[in-house]
Design a protein around this motif. Structure first.
Motif, PDB file in Angstrom:
ATOM      1  N   ARG A 137       3.457  -1.156  -3.105  1.00  9.81           N
ATOM      2  CA  ARG A 137       2.647  -0.652  -2.111  1.00  9.81           C
ATOM      3  C   ARG A 137       3.492  -0.112  -0.978  1.00  9.81           C
ATOM      4  O   ARG A 137       2.897   0.834  -0.183  1.00  9.81           O
ATOM      5  CB  ARG A 137       1.946  -1.578  -1.436  1.00  9.81           C
ATOM      6  CG  ARG A 137       1.040  -2.341  -2.391  1.00  9.81           C
ATOM      7  CD  ARG A 137       0.422  -3.646  -1.823  1.00  9.81           C
ATOM      8  NE  ARG A 137      -0.882  -4.296  -2.583  1.00  9.81           N
ATOM      9  CZ  ARG A 137      -1.245  -5.342  -2.345  1.00  9.81           C
ATOM     10  NH1 ARG A 137      -1.218  -5.795  -0.932  1.00  9.81           N
ATOM     11  NH2 ARG A 137      -2.172  -5.977  -3.052  1.00  9.81           N
ATOM     12  N   THR A 138       4.865  -0.278  -1.073  1.00 10.24           N
ATOM     13  CA  THR A 138       5.573   0.287  -0.055  1.00 10.24           C
ATOM     14  C   THR A 138       6.667   1.231  -0.630  1.00 10.24           C
ATOM     15  O   THR A 138       7.773   1.376  -0.050  1.00 10.24           O
ATOM     16  CB  THR A 138       6.243  -0.809   0.863  1.00 10.24           C
ATOM     17  OG1 THR A 138       7.040  -1.531  -0.154  1.00 10.24           O
ATOM     18  CG2 THR A 138       5.229  -1.842   1.363  1.00 10.24           C
ATOM     19  N   ILE A 139       6.563   1.815  -1.873  1.00 13.52           N
ATOM     20  CA  ILE A 139       7.444   2.738  -2.127  1.00 13.52           C
ATOM     21  C   ILE A 139       7.551   3.814  -1.149  1.00 13.52           C
ATOM     22  O   ILE A 139       8.747   4.359  -1.061  1.00 13.52           O
ATOM     23  CB  ILE A 139       6.912   3.297  -3.734  1.00 13.52           C
ATOM     24  CG1 ILE A 139       7.295   2.138  -4.742  1.00 13.52           C
ATOM     25  CG2 ILE A 139       7.655   4.596  -4.001  1.00 13.52           C
ATOM     26  CD1 ILE A 139       6.356   2.678  -5.984  1.00 13.52           C
ATOM     27  N   SER A 140       6.646   4.508  -0.722  1.00 13.28           N
ATOM     28  CA  SER A 140       6.634   5.878  -0.025  1.00 13.28           C
ATOM     29  C   SER A 140       7.224   5.474   1.380  1.00 13.28           C
ATOM     30  O   SER A 140       7.675   6.471   2.335  1.00 13.28           O
ATOM     31  CB  SER A 140       5.135   6.480   0.153  1.00 13.28           C
ATOM     32  OG  SER A 140       4.327   5.644   0.590  1.00 13.28           O
ATOM     33  N   PHE A 141       7.216   4.305   1.607  1.00 18.12           N
ATOM     34  CA  PHE A 141       7.339   3.801   3.239  1.00 18.12           C
ATOM     35  C   PHE A 141       8.843   3.326   3.192  1.00 18.12           C
ATOM     36  O   PHE A 141       9.573   3.828   4.048  1.00 18.12           O
ATOM     37  CB  PHE A 141       6.568   2.671   3.628  1.00 18.12           C
ATOM     38  CG  PHE A 141       6.900   2.095   4.846  1.00 18.12           C
ATOM     39  CD1 PHE A 141       6.517   2.624   6.105  1.00 18.12           C
ATOM     40  CD2 PHE A 141       7.714   0.925   5.107  1.00 18.12           C
ATOM     41  CE1 PHE A 141       7.096   2.076   7.307  1.00 18.12           C
ATOM     42  CE2 PHE A 141       8.196   0.404   6.044  1.00 18.12           C
ATOM     43  CZ  PHE A 141       7.624   1.154   7.436  1.00 18.12           C
TER      44      PHE A 141
END
Length: 398
Positions: A119-123
């Motif tokens: 869920r936090t790959i792009s963040f």
């Protein structure tokens, strides 16, 4: 009639010396942390961006706070004037606030990397980490403005001493402000870090119960980085608690007469609080394998024997033949491959590509160091252990 001896004469010499040692060790240690990461391109990861910010805050806190404290303990008064009274205490509070916020950001970052990796790959990117670190400094500058407004110099009529203290109109306002400072510089950061740490530990325990794969070496690196962040958090919580406790006790009991014993205890607690900023670099070096490698690169003549094998031998042991790993996971396709040609004398890192559909054209991620971070987090997550179990341990940066 003989003059009364100063009951704090010994402390007036010992405490400034202790603070001086803490300041020198902390400045050198944090300076080396910043230098190692700045000189090593392969260490410019998301977590290390926060580590650099933490080192900068610790270094600045020691520079702006240790000298005034040593002077006050030695002279028992403030001889530097009102401008420095306001400025030094303001900058000290700014750096302390930035350190607390950075600690919170590091804990949240580790939580995202281990508990919510997909869920936090792009963040979780270095660019985002730099933006967050900048916002931490801006917010710290704004939050600490009341310190510059309240600190003033005044003279004690009886002893004719010049002191630098926070001046408040009412006792209620003073109590409210100290409770506010305790919350934003200790209670909230420690609480958030404790919650993130407990969830991380639970996730690591769950993953350890899964069938073992060939990622043991990789998992050790990931766990060492997590242990480093948790170690910094625990160290902060333990060393700053006594100072906050005695400050709150004093402000909540203003009519209790001051005693020499209380002042001595406060001296010791102040030294412990300053020691936190000086000990953090040792935590980074103890838990961070990459910091040891970076130090060997900077000082090969003195670190070769004390820190183990040379970076080249370590790299040769972890070098792998050219491999590719591609698998479909849910609606995402994960592709792992080397970032360049195999070279036994140079460290090779794997690149990860996350695609929404395996039939689409590959679109590599923008930052190669972020790609390595994603690989680290994906392969450490229990949802992808079965994907990587047939491959050899992947050499990557945590």
């Amino acid at each position: 009639m003989a003059e009364t001896e100063n009951p704090l004469a010994t402390e007036a010499v010992v405490i400034p010396v202790v603070l001086g040692v803490i300041g020198v060790v902390g400045v050198v240690g944090n300076g080396l942390v910043i230098l190692v990461i700045a000189r090593s391109k392969d260490m410019r990861t998301v977590t290390n961006i926060y580590v650099v910010n933490m080192a900068v805050t610790d270094l600045a806190y020691l520079v702006f706070s240790v000298p005034p404290a040593a002077i006050v303990f030695a002279a028992s008064e403030w001889p530097l004037g009102e401008a420095l009274c306001k400025g030094m205490h303001y900058l000290g509070r700014v750096t302390l606030q930035a350190s607390c916020l950075t600690l919170t950001a590091m804990s949240i970052d580790r939580f995202c990397a281990i508990v919510l990796p997909f869920r936090t790959i792009s963040f979780r990117r270095t660019r985002v980490a730099i933006i967050i670190s900048t916002c931490i400094w801006i917010s710290s500058l704004l939050i600490s403005i009341p310190v510059a407004l309240r600190f003033k110099t005044f003279q004690v009529p009886i002893t004719n001493q010049t002191l630098c203290r926070e001046i408040w109109e009412t006792l209620t306002a003073q109590k409210s402000y100290f409770v506010y400072i305790f919350c934003i510089t200790y209670l909230v950061p420690v609480f958030i870090s404790a919650v993130c740490g407990s969830l991380i530990v639970r996730q690591l325990i769950r993953s350890s119960k899964l069938p073992r794969s060939n990622l043991d070496r990789h998992e050790r690196k990931m766990r060492r980085v997590t242990a480093m962040v948790l170690g910094v958090t625990v160290l902060f919580a333990l060393l700053w608690l006594p100072t906050h406790a005695i400050n709150l006790w004093r402000v909540m009991n203003p009519f209790v007469p001051g005693m020499i014993q209380i002042y001595r205890v406060k001296m010791v607690f102040t030294c412990l609080a300053f020691a936190n900023s000086a000990l953090n670099p040792f935590v980074y070096t103890f838990f961070g394998e990459n910091f040891k490698v970076g130090l060997r690169r900077l000082f090969p003549w003195c670190c070769r024997r004390t820190m183990g094998a040379s970076p080249q031998s370590s790299t040769r042991k972890s070098s792998l033949s050219h491999r590719k790993l591609s698998v479909q996971l849910s609606n995402k396709s994960v592709h792992c491959h080397r970032s360049g040609p195999v070279d036994k004398d140079r460290r090779q890192d794997f690149v990860v590509e996350i695609r929404e559909d395996s039939h689409h054209t590959p679109s590599p991620m923008t930052d190669p160091h972020d790609q390595t971070n994603v690989l680290t987090d994906l392969c450490s997550c229990h949802q992808i252990l079965n994907i990587c179990k047939k491959d050899k341990p992947l050499s990557s940066i945590v």
